[in-house]
Design an enzyme around this catalytic site. Structure first.
Site, PDB file in Angstrom:
ATOM      1  N   SER A  26       0.578  -1.358   0.507  1.00 47.42           N
ATOM      2  CA  SER A  26       0.060   0.213  -0.545  1.00 47.42           C
ATOM      3  C   SER A  26       1.167   1.389   0.104  1.00 47.42           C
ATOM      4  CB  SER A  26      -1.379  -0.065   1.324  1.00 47.42           C
ATOM      5  OG  SER A  26      -1.599  -0.863   1.152  1.00 47.42           O
ATOM      6  N   ARG A  30       1.831   4.301  -2.572  1.00 49.91           N
ATOM      7  CA  ARG A  30       1.756   6.012  -2.630  1.00 49.91           C
ATOM      8  C   ARG A  30       2.714   6.410  -3.032  1.00 49.91           C
ATOM      9  NH1 ARG A  30      -2.619   2.430  -0.731  1.00 49.91           N
ATOM     10  NH2 ARG A  30      -4.233   3.242   0.194  1.00 49.91           N
ATOM     11  N   GLN A 172      -9.000   2.164   0.127  1.00 50.43           N
ATOM     12  CA  GLN A 172      -8.831   2.608  -1.703  1.00 50.43           C
ATOM     13  C   GLN A 172      -9.907   3.821  -2.068  1.00 50.43           C
ATOM     14  OE1 GLN A 172      -9.359  -1.355  -3.736  1.00 50.43           O
ATOM     15  NE2 GLN A 172      -7.153  -2.159  -3.623  1.00 50.43           N
ATOM     16  N   ASP A 318      -6.581  -7.814   4.694  1.00 50.07           N
ATOM     17  CA  ASP A 318      -5.567  -9.201   3.551  1.00 50.07           C
ATOM     18  C   ASP A 318      -4.750 -10.544   4.544  1.00 50.07           C
ATOM     19  OD1 ASP A 318      -6.581  -7.202   1.668  1.00 50.07           O
ATOM     20  OD2 ASP A 318      -4.394  -5.779   1.883  1.00 50.07           O
TER      21      ASP A 318
HETATM   22  C1  S3P Z   1      -5.423  -1.465  -0.380  1.00 49.56           C
HETATM   23  C2  S3P Z   1      -6.869  -1.365   0.677  1.00 49.56           C
HETATM   24  C3  S3P Z   1      -7.548  -2.517   0.693  1.00 49.56           C
HETATM   25  C4  S3P Z   1      -6.623  -4.028   0.864  1.00 49.56           C
HETATM   26  C5  S3P Z   1      -5.949  -3.848  -0.657  1.00 49.56           C
HETATM   27  C6  S3P Z   1      -5.092  -2.560  -0.173  1.00 49.56           C
HETATM   28  C7  S3P Z   1      -5.250   0.515   0.068  1.00 49.56           C
HETATM   29  O1  S3P Z   1      -8.945  -2.804   0.277  1.00 49.56           O
HETATM   30  O2  S3P Z   1      -7.139  -5.247   0.728  1.00 49.56           O
HETATM   31  O3  S3P Z   1      -4.859  -5.260  -0.439  1.00 49.56           O
HETATM   32  O4  S3P Z   1      -3.570  -0.173  -0.169  1.00 49.56           O
HETATM   33  O5  S3P Z   1      -5.804   1.286   0.330  1.00 49.56           O
HETATM   34  P1  S3P Z   1     -10.096  -1.930  -0.077  1.00 49.56           P
HETATM   35  O6  S3P Z   1      -9.787  -0.290   0.130  1.00 49.56           O
HETATM   36  O7  S3P Z   1     -11.369  -2.126  -0.997  1.00 49.56           O
HETATM   37  O8  S3P Z   1     -10.319  -2.157   1.612  1.00 49.56           O
END
Ligand code: S3P
Length: 437
Positions: A26, A30, A172, A318
């Site tokens: 993540s 970013r 996300q 996750d």
């Molecule tokens: C993430 C948010 C999560 C996660 C994904 C990474 C992110 O998804 O499952 O692997 O980096 O913002 P969701 O926003 O759909 O919950």
């Protein structure tokens, strides 16, 4: 048909030693996005050299941003500023990465050029209305395929501010809207129904962009700029999770995972395992660039089943494939509810895990929003990962408690989040062979 990777994992084993898993996925996404639109050169250490974060990196190169080739997790980005991105000549391929696709939707909806976002088969079957609908409320011109999926076609428009109560707890979606809101003349607010990962907010602040966070609500005014900075990305707790669970279930284990991100919005896996009786210590806790980091020491301890608290679900979203294996090895019953989001990840993770648990002879009951797992002996057999990296790694770890070999099919996508998983697993005591079928 082309051959795909398989993992063949011998039963039993003990996890010992120190290891550092790759950088946080993540935060890696970013760091590229914000480094690209910042003023000045951003230096990054600890970048995840996995296929998902490379999808983001390549997309920004295709929009004219100079990014050095990552080497041992180091790279530099020559930021082009808020309005310096150039129109890509081809569709941007997000591969398997939902994060890349959803975050870029927000940023690209605000640009002065058109573009198309495409993804692989799994990503092209995941829901995208959750980002297109609020973006349209902001005035975005964004078209999805029938059914609300990728490819996504974005045309230029002038966005307006939004006050959005998110229907799902999704980092996300929150991040997508915050990135769009940077380009708006006015103040936007995004409110999440439950706390979910806050890396976007922390990193925007690290790049000197002002925003206000009160409870579950983020308030941001568009029109300011990001200033380049240095970023040290911690190891990914979502990758560490497989070895955390592995050491919990393999008698005699004593493993330390180095420099892992323990941001409170990501720490559900540790909270849940501790509630199940795990012996986990957070050592050398400190902060790096606003993100909490620690060495995590985990020693074998018998686990017991629990009702997983609903507020922990977004904080461990996750990690459930790994946690389902912990539940299968625990004494008694573990219940998960409020986790319907697992059905729209890289695979339907409730069903993919249930199918694998059935092969291993673990008693369970599937629910629309979760699962009930009864701890039991773990058998062996052949399991289809459904092309989902985390399903493949979870069942690799299950072998530590199994009484027969486990073979996992369709493991190529492990490289999306955890390049070098097989080698690292071998180095700490898992008898895993990589083959093809
Ligand atoms: C993430 C948010 C999560 C996660 C994904 C990474 C992110 O998804 O499952 O692997 O980096 O913002 P969701 O926003 O759909 O919950």
């Amino acid at each position: 048909m082309s051959l795909k990777q398989t993992f063949q994992v011998a039963p039993k084993g003990t996890l010992q030693g120190n290891m550092r898993v790759p950088g946080d996925k993540s935060i890696s996404h970013r760091s590229i996005i914000m480094g690209a639109i910042a003023e000045g050169t951003t230096h990054i250490e600890g970048f995840l050299e996995g296929e998902d974060s490379f999808a983001t990196l390549k997309a920004f190169r295709a929009m004219g941003v100079k990014i050095t080739e990552p080497h041992n997790g180091s790279l530099s980005i020559q930021g082009v500023g808020m309005s310096g991105l150039q129109e890509p000549t081809q569709p941007l391929d997000m591969g398997n990465s939902g994060t890349a696709m959803r975050l870029l939707c927000g940023l690209l909806a605000a640009q002065k050029f058109s573009c198309v976002l495409v993804g692989d088969e799994s990503l092209s079957s995941r829901p995208m209305k959750r980002v297109s609908e609020p973006l349209r409320t902001m005035g975005a011109k964004i078209e999805l395929e029938d059914g609300g999926m990728a490819p996504i076609r974005i045309s230029p428009s002038q966005l307006t501010a939004i006050n959005y109560d998110m229907p799902v707890a999704s980092a996300q979606v929150k991040s997508c809207l915050l990135l769009a809101a940077l380009y708006v003349d006015g103040v936007s607010t995004v409110t999440e129904p439950a706390v979910c990962r806050n890396h976007t907010e922390l990193m925007l602040q690290g790049f000197g962009y002002p925003l206000e966070i009160v409870g579950n609500k983020v308030t941001i005014r568009g029109g300011a700029s990001l200033k380049a900075c240095d970023i040290d990305i911690p190891a990914d707790i979502s990758s560490a999770a497989f070895f955390l669970v592995g050491a919990c279930i393999a008698p005699g284990s004593d493993l330390t995972l180095k420099h892992v991100g323990i941001n409170p919005t990501r720490i559900g896996v540790v909270n849940i395992l501790q509630a199940m009786g795990a012996n986990i210590e957070l050592l050398k806790q400190h902060e790096v660039g606003g993100e909490a980091v620690a060495d995590i020491r985990v020693r074998y301890a018998p686990l017991h089943g629990i009702d997983i608290p609903v507020d922990q679900v977004p904080l461990a979203i996750d990690e459930f494939p790994a946690l389902f294996i912990a539940a299968a090895c625990a004494e008694g019953i573990t219940t998960l509810s409020g986790a319907e989001e697992l059905r729209v990840k890289e695979s339907d993770r409730i069903q993919a895990m249930a199918d694998g648990l059935a092969t291993l002879g673990v008693k369970h009951e599937v629910k629309p929003d979760g699962i009930i797992i009864t701890g039991s002996a773990i058998g062996g057999g052949v399991i289809d990962s459904k092309g989902d990296h985390r399903i493949a790694m979870a069942f690799s770890i299950a072998a530590l408690a199994a009484d027969r070999e486990i073979t996992i099919l369709d493991c190529d996508n492990v490289a999306t989040s955890f390049p070098g998983f097989a080698e690292l697993a071998q180095s700490c005591g898992i008898d895993l062979r990589v083959g093809t079928s």
